[in-house]
Write a protein that holds these residues in place. Structure first.
Motif, mmCIF file in Angstrom:
data_model
loop_
_atom_site.group_PDB
_atom_site.id
_atom_site.type_symbol
_atom_site.label_atom_id
_atom_site.label_comp_id
_atom_site.label_asym_id
_atom_site.label_seq_id
_atom_site.Cartn_x
_atom_site.Cartn_y
_atom_site.Cartn_z
ATOM 1 N N LEU A 233 53.281 66.765 -32.929
ATOM 2 C CA LEU A 233 52.585 67.074 -31.676
ATOM 3 C C LEU A 233 53.427 67.952 -30.750
ATOM 4 N N ALA A 234 54.656 68.271 -31.141
ATOM 5 C CA ALA A 234 55.541 69.040 -30.262
ATOM 6 C C ALA A 234 55.115 70.496 -30.203
ATOM 7 N N SER A 235 55.148 71.047 -28.998
ATOM 8 C CA SER A 235 54.919 72.481 -28.768
ATOM 9 C C SER A 235 55.369 72.804 -27.357
ATOM 10 N N PRO A 236 55.637 74.069 -27.045
ATOM 11 C CA PRO A 236 56.106 74.411 -25.694
ATOM 12 C C PRO A 236 55.145 73.998 -24.586
ATOM 13 N N SER A 237 53.836 74.115 -24.825
ATOM 14 C CA SER A 237 52.873 73.789 -23.767
ATOM 15 C C SER A 237 52.735 72.289 -23.574
ATOM 16 N N ILE A 238 52.815 71.517 -24.647
ATOM 17 C CA ILE A 238 52.626 70.071 -24.557
ATOM 18 C C ILE A 238 53.903 69.380 -24.077
ATOM 19 N N MET A 239 55.065 69.949 -24.377
ATOM 20 C CA MET A 239 56.334 69.313 -24.030
ATOM 21 C C MET A 239 56.862 69.751 -22.665
ATOM 22 N N GLY A 240 56.032 70.349 -21.839
ATOM 23 C CA GLY A 240 56.412 70.680 -20.475
ATOM 24 C C GLY A 240 57.243 71.935 -20.317
ATOM 25 N N VAL A 241 57.486 72.668 -21.403
ATOM 26 C CA VAL A 241 58.371 73.836 -21.344
ATOM 27 C C VAL A 241 57.699 74.984 -20.592
ATOM 28 N N THR A 242 56.455 75.286 -20.940
ATOM 29 C CA THR A 242 55.760 76.395 -20.271
ATOM 30 C C THR A 242 55.460 76.051 -18.810
ATOM 31 N N SER A 243 55.104 74.799 -18.527
ATOM 32 C CA SER A 243 54.845 74.391 -17.138
ATOM 33 C C SER A 243 56.113 74.485 -16.293
ATOM 34 N N GLY A 244 57.250 74.137 -16.900
ATOM 35 C CA GLY A 244 58.516 74.258 -16.197
ATOM 36 C C GLY A 244 58.832 75.700 -15.850
ATOM 37 N N SER A 245 58.557 76.609 -16.794
ATOM 38 C CA SER A 245 58.787 78.027 -16.531
ATOM 39 C C SER A 245 57.915 78.528 -15.392
ATOM 40 N N ALA A 246 56.641 78.162 -15.416
ATOM 41 C CA ALA A 246 55.728 78.591 -14.352
ATOM 42 C C ALA A 246 56.136 77.998 -13.001
ATOM 43 N N PHE A 247 56.623 76.766 -13.014
ATOM 44 C CA PHE A 247 57.059 76.116 -11.777
ATOM 45 C C PHE A 247 58.226 76.868 -11.132
ATOM 46 N N MET A 248 59.211 77.259 -11.939
ATOM 47 C CA MET A 248 60.360 77.971 -11.397
ATOM 48 C C MET A 248 59.983 79.373 -10.940
ATOM 49 N N ALA B 44 58.261 84.394 -23.166
ATOM 50 C CA ALA B 44 56.793 84.440 -23.289
ATOM 51 C C ALA B 44 56.109 84.195 -21.949
ATOM 52 N N VAL B 45 56.589 83.199 -21.199
ATOM 53 C CA VAL B 45 55.979 82.884 -19.903
ATOM 54 C C VAL B 45 56.205 84.013 -18.910
ATOM 55 N N SER B 46 57.379 84.653 -18.962
ATOM 56 C CA SER B 46 57.659 85.736 -18.021
ATOM 57 C C SER B 46 56.751 86.944 -18.260
ATOM 58 N N ILE B 47 56.217 87.086 -19.468
ATOM 59 C CA ILE B 47 55.285 88.185 -19.761
ATOM 60 C C ILE B 47 53.850 87.766 -19.511
ATOM 61 N N ALA B 48 53.462 86.614 -20.079
ATOM 62 C CA ALA B 48 52.033 86.277 -20.159
ATOM 63 C C ALA B 48 51.634 85.030 -19.397
ATOM 64 N N GLY B 49 52.559 84.342 -18.742
ATOM 65 C CA GLY B 49 52.193 83.123 -18.047
ATOM 66 C C GLY B 49 52.033 81.952 -19.004
ATOM 67 N N THR B 50 51.267 80.959 -18.576
ATOM 68 C CA THR B 50 51.160 79.711 -19.347
ATOM 69 C C THR B 50 50.031 79.790 -20.370
ATOM 70 N N VAL B 51 50.293 80.460 -21.457
ATOM 71 C CA VAL B 51 49.369 80.501 -22.592
ATOM 72 C C VAL B 51 49.703 79.319 -23.492
ATOM 73 N N GLY B 52 48.760 78.407 -23.651
ATOM 74 C CA GLY B 52 49.065 77.157 -24.334
ATOM 75 C C GLY B 52 48.551 77.064 -25.754
ATOM 76 N N TYR B 53 49.098 76.102 -26.483
ATOM 77 C CA TYR B 53 48.624 75.597 -27.772
ATOM 78 C C TYR B 53 48.902 76.498 -28.968
ATOM 79 N N ILE B 54 49.363 77.711 -28.773
ATOM 80 C CA ILE B 54 49.722 78.537 -29.935
ATOM 81 C C ILE B 54 50.874 77.881 -30.690
ATOM 82 N N GLY B 55 51.835 77.332 -29.938
ATOM 83 C CA GLY B 55 52.966 76.658 -30.566
ATOM 84 C C GLY B 55 52.613 75.348 -31.232
ATOM 85 N N LEU B 56 51.403 74.858 -31.025
ATOM 86 C CA LEU B 56 50.933 73.650 -31.707
ATOM 87 C C LEU B 56 50.106 74.008 -32.937
#
Length: 352
Positions: A109-124, A271-283
């Motif tokens: 179930l691990a992926s950047p969007s599910i594990m808070g990685v992309t949300s953390g990038s957008a937050f900063m 990836a987030v710095s270019i395209a923002g929070t695009v989710g689920y591809i990593g899953l």
């Protein structure tokens, strides 16, 4: 000394036999080659699709005989080509990040969007817009990297409080909670400091308006991460059999985990710095790739990069054509595919 040398040779021989046994029984090289060709066709097709109808002759002329007074040439050179390159790079970065995260945590179930990685990038990035509005794009990239580390750290810290250990579902729940928290904080910051308009792009997810300068800058940073991921593929394959066996075969677990985590943070932050929070591809992509290519990460990692790039190029084409002349956020389209996929996996893991 001679005994140590013999043990090292034995470990190397065992590794070779193991890798040979795990190698895909089908023509993996042929599948990967055909996938690269299919990606090339998709990218060329994507160039011609948009609000403005541009013929193939105009596309060829814009590449080899660019005329800055020709509006179609300017659209192609300044808007569509950077957009296509950005979509393919972001898809590759997120897919490879997902593969590495699943290999490290043994968590399907691990992926950047599910594990808070992309949300953390957008937050900063939201913090950067609120408190450091003069930040350059280069500085935003490093804000994004820092946010990726923050999100992942929070998820694993919260998950570590679990009494029965970090099961896949518990880790995914911790990731969902952290992602929701960081997204809420990002929204509060955006509204309070009146920067909602500036960061709405990162929340929606997409590659519209990406400039070639941004693509060049991020690709220089993140392509090194991809190459490092390819270099670690052999070790990740052996680690997939369990840490005890990997240690017995001479794999330096701590070192591999450290380098792999850095790769995930770099690729996801880019990836987030270019395209923002695009989710689920990593899953989605890691599971599809392993079904097609087997469990040998020497094939899984490069194939995931190609498949991920293809999926996001297709999603970007759909984003431009579903509701013309308006754009549909790419993140919404990938979520429509990814959420049912995630629910099926979570149900399966919950039963396990």
């Amino acid at each position: 000394m001679e005994q140590i040398r013999k043990n090292q040779l034995t470990k190397k021989d065992t590794q070779k036999r193991l890798m040979k046994r795990l190698s895909a029984p089908h023509p993996a090289a042929l599948i990967l080659t055909l996938s690269v060709l299919a990606l090339g066709v998709l990218m060329v097709l994507s160039v011609s699709i948009g609000v403005s109808d541009i013929g193939w002759r105009t596309i060829i002329d814009s590449l080899f005989a660019f005329d800055e007074t020709n509006t179609s040439h300017v659209i192609l050179r300044d808007l569509r080509i950077p957009r296509i390159l950005a979509a393919s790079l972001v898809g590759a970065f997120l897919a490879v990040s997902g593969v590495i995260m699943q290999a490290l945590t043994l968590n399907p179930l691990a992926s950047p969007s599910i594990m808070g990685v992309t949300s953390g990038s957008a937050f900063m990035i939201a913090i950067a817009f609120a408190f450091y509005p003069e930040s350059t794009y280069f500085q935003l990239i490093f804000w994004s990297f820092a946010g990726a580390a923050l999100g992942a750290g929070m998820v694993f810290t919260i998950g570590s409080f679990s009494k029965r250990g970090l099961t896949p579902v518990k880790l995914a729940l911790a990731g969902a909670a952290v992602s929701a928290l960081l997204q809420s904080l990002s929204t509060i910051i955006a509204l309070h400091f009146n920067v909602a308009r500036d960061i709405s792009f990162w929340f929606a997810g997409g590659v519209a308006g990406v400039r070639m300068e941004s693509v060049r800058l991020v690709s220089i940073i993140a392509l090194g991460g991809l190459l490092a991921a390819f270099a670690l593929s052999r070790s990740l394959t052996i680690m997939g059999l369990g840490e005890e066996m990997a240690k017995g075969l001479g794999i330096r677990i701590g070192w591999i985990k450290f380098i792999s985590t850095l790769i995930v943070l770099i690729l996801t932050g880019a990836a987030v710095s270019i395209a923002g929070t695009v989710g689920y591809i990593g899953l989605i992509i890691p599971h599809i790739t392993k079904k097609v290519m087997g469990m040998d990460y020497r094939w899984v990692i490069p194939s995931s990069a190609v498949f991920g790039a293809g999926l996001l190029v297709i999603a970007d084409i759909a984003a431009r054509t579903i509701n013309q002349p308006y754009e549909t956020p790419v993140g919404a389209l990938t979520a429509m595919i990814g959420v049912p996929f995630f629910l099926v996996l979570a149900r399966k893991e919950g039963r396990g």
